[in-house]
Scaffold this motif. Structure first.
Motif, PDB file in Angstrom:
ATOM      1  N   GLY A 287       0.802  -1.220   0.000  1.00 37.02           N
ATOM      2  CA  GLY A 287       0.000   0.000   0.000  1.00 37.02           C
ATOM      3  C   GLY A 287       0.833   1.267   0.000  1.00 37.02           C
ATOM      4  N   VAL A 288       2.090   1.159  -0.426  1.00 36.15           N
ATOM      5  CA  VAL A 288       2.954   2.346  -0.477  1.00 36.15           C
ATOM      6  C   VAL A 288       2.765   3.034  -1.826  1.00 36.15           C
ATOM      7  N   ASN A 289       2.472   4.322  -1.766  1.00 35.65           N
ATOM      8  CA  ASN A 289       2.273   5.072  -2.984  1.00 35.65           C
ATOM      9  C   ASN A 289       3.620   5.636  -3.461  1.00 35.65           C
ATOM     10  N   VAL A 290       4.118   5.125  -4.575  1.00 33.25           N
ATOM     11  CA  VAL A 290       5.394   5.604  -5.097  1.00 33.25           C
ATOM     12  C   VAL A 290       5.122   6.724  -6.079  1.00 33.25           C
ATOM     13  N   ASP A 291       5.892   7.799  -5.986  1.00 33.56           N
ATOM     14  CA  ASP A 291       5.619   8.946  -6.847  1.00 33.56           C
ATOM     15  C   ASP A 291       6.655   9.061  -7.959  1.00 33.56           C
ATOM     16  N   MET A 292       7.791   9.690  -7.687  1.00 33.24           N
ATOM     17  CA  MET A 292       8.788   9.864  -8.743  1.00 33.24           C
ATOM     18  C   MET A 292       9.680   8.624  -8.785  1.00 33.24           C
ATOM     19  N   ILE A 293      10.083   8.231  -9.991  1.00 34.47           N
ATOM     20  CA  ILE A 293      11.008   7.098 -10.121  1.00 34.47           C
ATOM     21  C   ILE A 293      12.096   7.475 -11.125  1.00 34.47           C
ATOM     22  N   VAL A 294      13.347   7.263 -10.761  1.00 38.86           N
ATOM     23  CA  VAL A 294      14.423   7.413 -11.744  1.00 38.86           C
ATOM     24  C   VAL A 294      15.315   6.196 -11.716  1.00 38.86           C
ATOM     25  N   GLN A 295      15.579   5.703 -12.880  1.00 41.11           N
ATOM     26  CA  GLN A 295      16.549   4.621 -12.989  1.00 41.11           C
ATOM     27  C   GLN A 295      17.606   5.092 -13.958  1.00 41.11           C
ATOM     28  N   ASN A 296      18.845   4.954 -13.563  1.00 39.02           N
ATOM     29  CA  ASN A 296      19.896   5.395 -14.451  1.00 39.02           C
ATOM     30  C   ASN A 296      20.240   4.289 -15.451  1.00 39.02           C
ATOM     31  N   ILE A 297      20.817   4.701 -16.560  1.00 38.47           N
ATOM     32  CA  ILE A 297      21.288   3.717 -17.533  1.00 38.47           C
ATOM     33  C   ILE A 297      22.583   3.119 -16.992  1.00 38.47           C
ATOM     34  N   SER A 298      22.729   1.843 -17.131  1.00 38.44           N
ATOM     35  CA  SER A 298      23.974   1.268 -16.622  1.00 38.44           C
ATOM     36  C   SER A 298      24.802   0.751 -17.786  1.00 38.44           C
ATOM     37  N   ASP A 299      26.109   0.715 -17.597  1.00 41.29           N
ATOM     38  CA  ASP A 299      26.918   0.137 -18.667  1.00 41.29           C
ATOM     39  C   ASP A 299      27.748  -1.021 -18.136  1.00 41.29           C
ATOM     40  N   HIS A 300      27.468  -1.402 -16.890  1.00 40.99           N
ATOM     41  CA  HIS A 300      28.265  -2.505 -16.325  1.00 40.99           C
ATOM     42  C   HIS A 300      27.370  -3.506 -15.598  1.00 40.99           C
ATOM     43  N   GLY A 301      26.095  -3.524 -15.993  1.00 35.67           N
ATOM     44  CA  GLY A 301      25.211  -4.534 -15.408  1.00 35.67           C
ATOM     45  C   GLY A 301      24.640  -4.176 -14.043  1.00 35.67           C
ATOM     46  N   ARG A 302      25.021  -3.031 -13.487  1.00 33.26           N
ATOM     47  CA  ARG A 302      24.477  -2.577 -12.213  1.00 33.26           C
ATOM     48  C   ARG A 302      23.968  -1.153 -12.391  1.00 33.26           C
ATOM     49  N   THR A 303      22.966  -0.787 -11.618  1.00 33.27           N
ATOM     50  CA  THR A 303      22.418   0.550 -11.781  1.00 33.27           C
ATOM     51  C   THR A 303      21.854   1.032 -10.438  1.00 33.27           C
ATOM     52  N   ASP A 304      21.595   2.332 -10.331  1.00 33.97           N
ATOM     53  CA  ASP A 304      20.938   2.868  -9.136  1.00 33.97           C
ATOM     54  C   ASP A 304      19.474   3.131  -9.451  1.00 33.97           C
ATOM     55  N   MET A 305      18.622   2.866  -8.474  1.00 36.58           N
ATOM     56  CA  MET A 305      17.189   3.140  -8.644  1.00 36.58           C
ATOM     57  C   MET A 305      16.762   4.078  -7.523  1.00 36.58           C
ATOM     58  N   THR A 306      16.212   5.236  -7.907  1.00 37.80           N
ATOM     59  CA  THR A 306      15.762   6.204  -6.901  1.00 37.80           C
ATOM     60  C   THR A 306      14.259   6.409  -7.047  1.00 37.80           C
ATOM     61  N   PHE A 307      13.569   6.481  -5.912  1.00 35.23           N
ATOM     62  CA  PHE A 307      12.139   6.787  -5.991  1.00 35.23           C
ATOM     63  C   PHE A 307      11.717   7.581  -4.763  1.00 35.23           C
ATOM     64  N   THR A 308      10.551   8.201  -4.852  1.00 30.91           N
ATOM     65  CA  THR A 308      10.066   8.970  -3.708  1.00 30.91           C
ATOM     66  C   THR A 308       8.727   8.412  -3.226  1.00 30.91           C
ATOM     67  N   VAL A 309       8.527   8.561  -1.925  1.00 34.99           N
ATOM     68  CA  VAL A 309       7.258   8.163  -1.294  1.00 34.99           C
ATOM     69  C   VAL A 309       6.861   9.301  -0.352  1.00 34.99           C
ATOM     70  N   THR A 310       5.641   9.260   0.188  1.00 37.77           N
ATOM     71  CA  THR A 310       5.292  10.282   1.171  1.00 37.77           C
ATOM     72  C   THR A 310       5.950   9.928   2.504  1.00 37.77           C
ATOM     73  N   LEU A 311       6.163  10.938   3.335  1.00 40.13           N
ATOM     74  CA  LEU A 311       6.765  10.698   4.645  1.00 40.13           C
ATOM     75  C   LEU A 311       5.966   9.667   5.439  1.00 40.13           C
ATOM     76  N   ASP A 312       4.641   9.723   5.297  1.00 39.36           N
ATOM     77  CA  ASP A 312       3.774   8.771   6.004  1.00 39.36           C
ATOM     78  C   ASP A 312       4.104   7.326   5.649  1.00 39.36           C
ATOM     79  N   ASP A 313       4.433   7.099   4.378  1.00 36.90           N
ATOM     80  CA  ASP A 313       4.680   5.738   3.896  1.00 36.90           C
ATOM     81  C   ASP A 313       6.140   5.321   4.054  1.00 36.90           C
ATOM     82  N   PHE A 314       6.973   6.255   4.513  1.00 36.06           N
ATOM     83  CA  PHE A 314       8.419   6.033   4.465  1.00 36.06           C
ATOM     84  C   PHE A 314       8.873   4.778   5.219  1.00 36.06           C
ATOM     85  N   ASP A 315       8.452   4.650   6.484  1.00 31.93           N
ATOM     86  CA  ASP A 315       8.916   3.511   7.295  1.00 31.93           C
ATOM     87  C   ASP A 315       8.483   2.185   6.672  1.00 31.93           C
ATOM     88  N   ARG A 316       7.228   2.175   6.200  1.00 29.11           N
ATOM     89  CA  ARG A 316       6.710   0.961   5.581  1.00 29.11           C
ATOM     90  C   ARG A 316       7.481   0.629   4.302  1.00 29.11           C
TER      91      ARG A 316
END
Ligand code: ASP
Ligand code: MG
Length: 405
Positions: A287-316
């Protein structure tokens, strides 16, 4: 007779004097020939008080009993409003959700409206009775009281307006309309005369708190024109309507902000099909509402994934990701609760280019660093460090010339 829905929020029915003031507005519309259906919230602060009582009794409370308790605030104000109208010579009666009936699904505490049967109310209209409906509540299929989620009486009002085929739904509140941005942040914010449903929807979901987001969704779907206006003045409010009815609009209509954001970065996620599903599937299930999502392009098989949630949903969200760690496969989790989101919204963006560029330039000029960017057809949002939020809002408000009429 043409039907008008008039909704009064908590501050507009905060005490008997406020209720009388609101009832006078109703009487004026009745005298002007409208058939009126009033929708009321609970007295301001009352729902919070009731929620507190429930929490004091039970930590993992039964949501059906929570609803039985918290729906009572609206029962009180609907009866008091009906009585006040009667005292003024306006024939009126109260309607609880189950009496209408306004039928909901069974997600107690955050129920969705399934159907409103207006037969009984229309029959009472024919007898000359105006309606005063308890907002925020309905009845579920198993015949239990259900509430629509906090702020839900806006949604009650719009849904009722759609079901009754009302000409308009007036939302009376403690501000006199929708502003180009929060006037507490930018004193030069102006009241918007007309705003399109879609813009209002984006503004509401990006943090402008005038209307519950779901109520705007409904208004857009059923094309119910809304007017947001003050209970405490006679100034014309803001009309929320179809974009065809807006003659001239600026490229950007408003700037919204939300400080209730948190950012989570998963470092060194393996770059393989299914990894996003492994992250966002469990979050959705929790039930966590995810808002912004960014995934970077990877060139070595690994990548970073960033996303945002509301503070209320953060711990969950963090707990969910930790549990799913083996499935996802990542090295580190970096959490940042010190962020805020600032968005510019306007249907003019569909036909004008350069909005994002102008936005980024204005932020750069103020030295505000942008962490994440997302866009939609009529919106650009950026994530910034929280302490720059107000500065960013002011910079964008003037960059898009919202302070000049
Ligand atoms: N009284 C409810 C609340 O405070 C519903 C509403 O006011 O819209 O959330
Ligand atoms: Mg409200």
């Amino acid at each position: 007779m043409a039907i008008l829905v008039m909704k009064f929020g908590g501050t507009s029915v905060a005490d008997l004097a406020c209720i009388r003031n609101a009832a006078e507005k109703v009487k004026r519309e009745v005298d002007a020939g409208w058939q009126v259906a009033v929708v009321v919230s609970a007295m301001s602060g009352e729902t919070n008080r009731l929620v507190g009582l429930v929490r004091d009794v039970s930590k993992l409370y039964d949501a059906r009993e929570y609803d039985a308790v918290v729906a009572s605030g609206e029962q009180v104000t609907s009866g008091l409003m009906a009585l006040t109208l009667q005292e003024m010579g306006v024939p009126a009666r109260s309607w609880q959700g189950w009496q209408i009936p306004l039928k909901t699904d069974s997600s107690h505490g955050a129920a969705r409206i399934e159907d409103i049967d207006t037969t009984a109310m229309l029959a009472k209209f024919d007898e000359g009775l105006h309606a005063v409906c308890a907002g925020f509540q309905g009845v579920s299929a198993d015949n239990r009281i259900a509430t629509l989620g906090r702020g839900g009486s806006d949604t009650s009002a719009v849904a009722l307006a759609a079901a009754l085929k009302a000409e308009r739904c007036d939302i009376y509140t403690d501000v006199d309309g929708v502003y180009t941005t929060d006037p507490r942040v930018e004193p030069d914010a102006r009241k918007i005369e007309r705003i399109a449903f879609e813009e209002m929807l984006e503004l509401a979901s990006q943090g402008a708190k005038v209307l519950q987001t779901r109520s705007v969704e409904l208004a857009m779907r059923y094309k119910v024109p809304l007017q947001v206006r003050s209970s405490f003045s006679d100034a014309p409010g803001t009309i929320v309507c179809d974009e065809e009815e807006i003659v001239e609009s600026k490229v950007v209509t408003g700037v919204a902000s939300s400080r209730e954001e948190a950012k989570i970065t998963l470092q060194d996620v393996s770059d393989r099909p299914g990894v996003a599903a492994a992250i966002f599937g469990p979050l959705a299930k929790a039930g966590v509402n995810v808002d912004m999502i960014v995934q970077n392009i990877s060139d070595h098989g690994r990548t970073d994934m960033t996303f945002t949630v509301t503070l209320d949903d953060f711990d969950r969200a963090v707990a969910t990701i930790e549990t799913a760690k083996a499935d996802i496969g990542f090295e580190g989790l970096v959490a940042d609760r010190d962020v805020a989101k600032v968005s510019v919204v306007g249907i003019g963006m569909r036909s004008h280019t350069g909005v994002a560029q102008r936005m980024f330039a204005a932020l750069a000029e103020e030295g505000v660093n942008i962490q994440v960017i997302t866009t939609s057809e009529i919106k650009v949002s950026v994530l910034v460090q929280r302490r720059y939020m107000e500065l960013a809002v002011r910079a964008l408000h003037s960059a898009f010339e919202l302070d000049s009429a």
